[in-house]
Scaffold this motif. Sequence first.
Motif, PDB file in Angstrom:
ATOM      1  N   LEU A 178       0.905  -1.215  -0.055  1.00  0.00           N
ATOM      2  CA  LEU A 178      -0.067   0.062   0.044  1.00  0.00           C
ATOM      3  C   LEU A 178       0.803   1.466   0.004  1.00  0.00           C
ATOM      4  CD1 LEU A 178      -2.919   1.032   0.189  1.00  0.00           C
ATOM      5  CD2 LEU A 178      -2.802   0.971   2.500  1.00  0.00           C
ATOM      6  N   GLU A 179       2.013   1.331   0.784  1.00  0.00           N
ATOM      7  CA  GLU A 179       2.825   2.412   0.666  1.00  0.00           C
ATOM      8  C   GLU A 179       3.388   2.866  -0.558  1.00  0.00           C
ATOM      9  OE1 GLU A 179       3.234   0.259   4.637  1.00  0.00           O
ATOM     10  OE2 GLU A 179       2.855  -0.171   2.544  1.00  0.00           O
ATOM     11  N   GLU A 180       3.509   1.700  -1.733  1.00  0.00           N
ATOM     12  CA  GLU A 180       3.877   2.294  -2.760  1.00  0.00           C
ATOM     13  C   GLU A 180       2.667   2.859  -3.652  1.00  0.00           C
ATOM     14  OE1 GLU A 180       6.017  -0.755  -4.621  1.00  0.00           O
ATOM     15  OE2 GLU A 180       7.420  -1.251  -2.881  1.00  0.00           O
ATOM     16  N   GLN A 181       1.634   2.778  -3.320  1.00  0.00           N
ATOM     17  CA  GLN A 181       0.271   3.116  -4.124  1.00  0.00           C
ATOM     18  C   GLN A 181      -0.140   4.662  -3.727  1.00  0.00           C
ATOM     19  OE1 GLN A 181      -2.396  -0.184  -4.850  1.00  0.00           O
ATOM     20  NE2 GLN A 181      -1.080  -1.261  -3.412  1.00  0.00           N
ATOM     21  N   LEU A 182       0.411   5.093  -2.585  1.00  0.00           N
ATOM     22  CA  LEU A 182      -0.069   6.541  -2.090  1.00  0.00           C
ATOM     23  C   LEU A 182      -0.020   7.573  -2.930  1.00  0.00           C
ATOM     24  CD1 LEU A 182       1.066   6.229   1.533  1.00  0.00           C
ATOM     25  CD2 LEU A 182      -1.140   5.148   0.630  1.00  0.00           C
ATOM     26  N   ASP A 183       0.978   7.510  -4.000  1.00  0.00           N
ATOM     27  CA  ASP A 183       0.824   8.744  -4.764  1.00  0.00           C
ATOM     28  C   ASP A 183      -0.306   9.044  -5.734  1.00  0.00           C
ATOM     29  OD1 ASP A 183       3.598   9.159  -4.162  1.00  0.00           O
ATOM     30  OD2 ASP A 183       4.588   8.100  -5.640  1.00  0.00           O
ATOM     31  N   ALA A 184      -1.094   8.118  -5.740  1.00  0.00           N
ATOM     32  CA  ALA A 184      -2.489   8.175  -6.298  1.00  0.00           C
ATOM     33  C   ALA A 184      -3.595   8.353  -5.597  1.00  0.00           C
ATOM     34  CB  ALA A 184      -2.819   6.786  -7.031  1.00  0.00           C
ATOM     35  N   PHE A 185      -3.191   8.727  -4.405  1.00  0.00           N
ATOM     36  CA  PHE A 185      -4.443   9.055  -3.452  1.00  0.00           C
ATOM     37  C   PHE A 185      -4.840  10.328  -3.686  1.00  0.00           C
ATOM     38  CE2 PHE A 185      -5.618  11.076   0.785  1.00  0.00           C
ATOM     39  CZ  PHE A 185      -6.646  10.503   1.028  1.00  0.00           C
ATOM     40  N   CYS A 186      -3.870  11.695  -3.571  1.00  0.00           N
ATOM     41  CA  CYS A 186      -4.327  13.036  -3.931  1.00  0.00           C
ATOM     42  C   CYS A 186      -4.967  13.093  -5.195  1.00  0.00           C
ATOM     43  CB  CYS A 186      -3.210  13.974  -3.559  1.00  0.00           C
ATOM     44  SG  CYS A 186      -2.597  14.070  -1.880  1.00  0.00           S
ATOM     45  N   PRO A 187      -4.287  12.651  -6.319  1.00  0.00           N
ATOM     46  CA  PRO A 187      -4.898  12.965  -7.513  1.00  0.00           C
ATOM     47  C   PRO A 187      -6.268  12.099  -7.563  1.00  0.00           C
ATOM     48  CG  PRO A 187      -2.884  12.213  -7.905  1.00  0.00           C
ATOM     49  CD  PRO A 187      -3.055  12.028  -6.385  1.00  0.00           C
ATOM     50  N   ALA A 188      -6.526  11.179  -7.095  1.00  0.00           N
ATOM     51  CA  ALA A 188      -8.010  10.671  -6.823  1.00  0.00           C
ATOM     52  C   ALA A 188      -8.831  11.300  -5.942  1.00  0.00           C
ATOM     53  CB  ALA A 188      -7.961   9.263  -6.212  1.00  0.00           C
ATOM     54  N   LEU A 189      -8.227  12.117  -4.999  1.00  0.00           N
ATOM     55  CA  LEU A 189      -9.233  13.129  -4.367  1.00  0.00           C
ATOM     56  C   LEU A 189      -9.723  14.248  -5.310  1.00  0.00           C
ATOM     57  CD1 LEU A 189      -7.574  13.475  -0.964  1.00  0.00           C
ATOM     58  CD2 LEU A 189      -9.632  12.166  -1.494  1.00  0.00           C
ATOM     59  N   GLN A 190      -8.614  14.582  -5.883  1.00  0.00           N
ATOM     60  CA  GLN A 190      -9.252  15.917  -7.069  1.00  0.00           C
ATOM     61  C   GLN A 190     -10.077  15.396  -8.122  1.00  0.00           C
ATOM     62  OE1 GLN A 190      -7.465  19.128  -6.467  1.00  0.00           O
ATOM     63  NE2 GLN A 190      -9.282  19.511  -7.657  1.00  0.00           N
ATOM     64  N   ARG A 191      -9.824  14.237  -8.682  1.00  0.00           N
ATOM     65  CA  ARG A 191     -10.662  13.520  -9.533  1.00  0.00           C
ATOM     66  C   ARG A 191     -12.040  13.540  -9.313  1.00  0.00           C
ATOM     67  NH1 ARG A 191      -6.458  10.456 -10.810  1.00  0.00           N
ATOM     68  NH2 ARG A 191      -7.531   8.764  -9.867  1.00  0.00           N
ATOM     69  N   THR A 192     -12.191  13.089  -7.743  1.00  0.00           N
ATOM     70  CA  THR A 192     -13.421  12.849  -6.954  1.00  0.00           C
ATOM     71  C   THR A 192     -14.212  14.303  -7.080  1.00  0.00           C
ATOM     72  OG1 THR A 192     -12.543  10.821  -5.963  1.00  0.00           O
ATOM     73  CG2 THR A 192     -14.636  12.018  -5.120  1.00  0.00           C
ATOM     74  N   VAL A 193     -13.381  15.314  -6.445  1.00  0.00           N
ATOM     75  CA  VAL A 193     -14.024  16.588  -6.477  1.00  0.00           C
ATOM     76  C   VAL A 193     -14.529  17.008  -7.742  1.00  0.00           C
ATOM     77  CG1 VAL A 193     -13.663  18.832  -5.952  1.00  0.00           C
ATOM     78  CG2 VAL A 193     -12.670  17.150  -4.487  1.00  0.00           C
ATOM     79  N   GLU A 194     -13.698  16.630  -8.724  1.00  0.00           N
ATOM     80  CA  GLU A 194     -14.254  17.240 -10.017  1.00  0.00           C
ATOM     81  C   GLU A 194     -15.612  16.597 -10.531  1.00  0.00           C
ATOM     82  OE1 GLU A 194     -10.885  16.524 -12.659  1.00  0.00           O
ATOM     83  OE2 GLU A 194      -9.631  18.510 -11.784  1.00  0.00           O
ATOM     84  N   ALA A 195     -15.621  15.278 -10.158  1.00  0.00           N
ATOM     85  CA  ALA A 195     -16.622  14.486 -10.648  1.00  0.00           C
ATOM     86  C   ALA A 195     -18.043  15.054  -9.890  1.00  0.00           C
ATOM     87  CB  ALA A 195     -16.528  13.027 -10.474  1.00  0.00           C
ATOM     88  N   LEU A 196     -17.538  15.013  -8.299  1.00  0.00           N
ATOM     89  CA  LEU A 196     -18.844  15.706  -7.717  1.00  0.00           C
ATOM     90  C   LEU A 196     -19.429  17.166  -8.362  1.00  0.00           C
ATOM     91  CD1 LEU A 196     -17.673  14.799  -3.959  1.00  0.00           C
ATOM     92  CD2 LEU A 196     -19.446  13.864  -5.254  1.00  0.00           C
ATOM     93  N   LYS A 197     -18.347  18.231  -8.393  1.00  0.00           N
ATOM     94  CA  LYS A 197     -18.838  19.054  -8.866  1.00  0.00           C
ATOM     95  C   LYS A 197     -19.626  19.298 -10.389  1.00  0.00           C
ATOM     96  CE  LYS A 197     -15.195  22.269  -6.870  1.00  0.00           C
ATOM     97  NZ  LYS A 197     -14.298  23.076  -7.309  1.00  0.00           N
TER      98      LYS A 197
END
Length: 264
Positions: A124-143
């Motif tokens: 899991l530690e090697e996959q954390l770089d995808a966390f913040c971009p996923a948050l941003q995409r989620t916000v864009e989808a919500l908007k």
Amino acid sequence: MPRNAAPHAAALDVSKDKFHRGLCIINALLKACAKRGWTTGTEWQIRTYVNTVMVDGKQITFRLRERCRQVERELTDEEREDLKRGRPVYHTKILQPTGSLHLTIKPGAGVGPHGWEDAPEAPLEEQLDAFCPALQRTVEALKARHHQWTLEQAQRDHQQALIEALKRHQAAWNTRAEQLWSEVGAWQQAEHGRGYLQAARRELLANGPPPPAQNAWLAWAAQVIAATDPLTVVAERDFGPWGDDHPDQPFAAEYRPDHQPRIG
């Protein structure tokens, strides 16, 4: 498994063996959020605390937990004896941590959750770089979803306003139609009255000039008939807003103005 129960601390649901590792992962995520200026916190949801992050005015929750599996627990001597006697024994299975950590984002209804978990080729530690971009995409989808909902709501409001305008139009049309047929009946009655009055006048004149009392009655009857005849006042009547000042005029383009609604 240890479970955080404090609103001021980060929320994670892992076993004691994975607690330090879970803290390191949560710490890395919170630092990444703080670096981008996103506010983080915790919130109580369905019997547990979850982590929250505010991104561009939208709150998103995320959880770090350890997957578990059900295993048979060791029964006591009394429970084994109950099984032999055919008595029910409850809660014979327990949850056992698997050591595999799972990170999920849950933005809300309409936008599916994102998740990452331990894999043999990538912890899991090697996959954390995808966390913040996923948050941003989620916000864009919500908007985008909120914008679409706003457009749909505006359309629903317009359609509802149109329906109300058409209802008012039909109610006014029905009222005027009822008044029209009422006046037709009154006019027909007045026509019958005038015919009767002419016949009565001829009958009275057949025996010579009528006396003053009969002339007075004929004049009074003519006044009564004239008062009930709608044609005597039709020229002075206010016919209401049938022109450009009609209150439903903005909706005129939405329906055929020559359409006459059915009288129910």
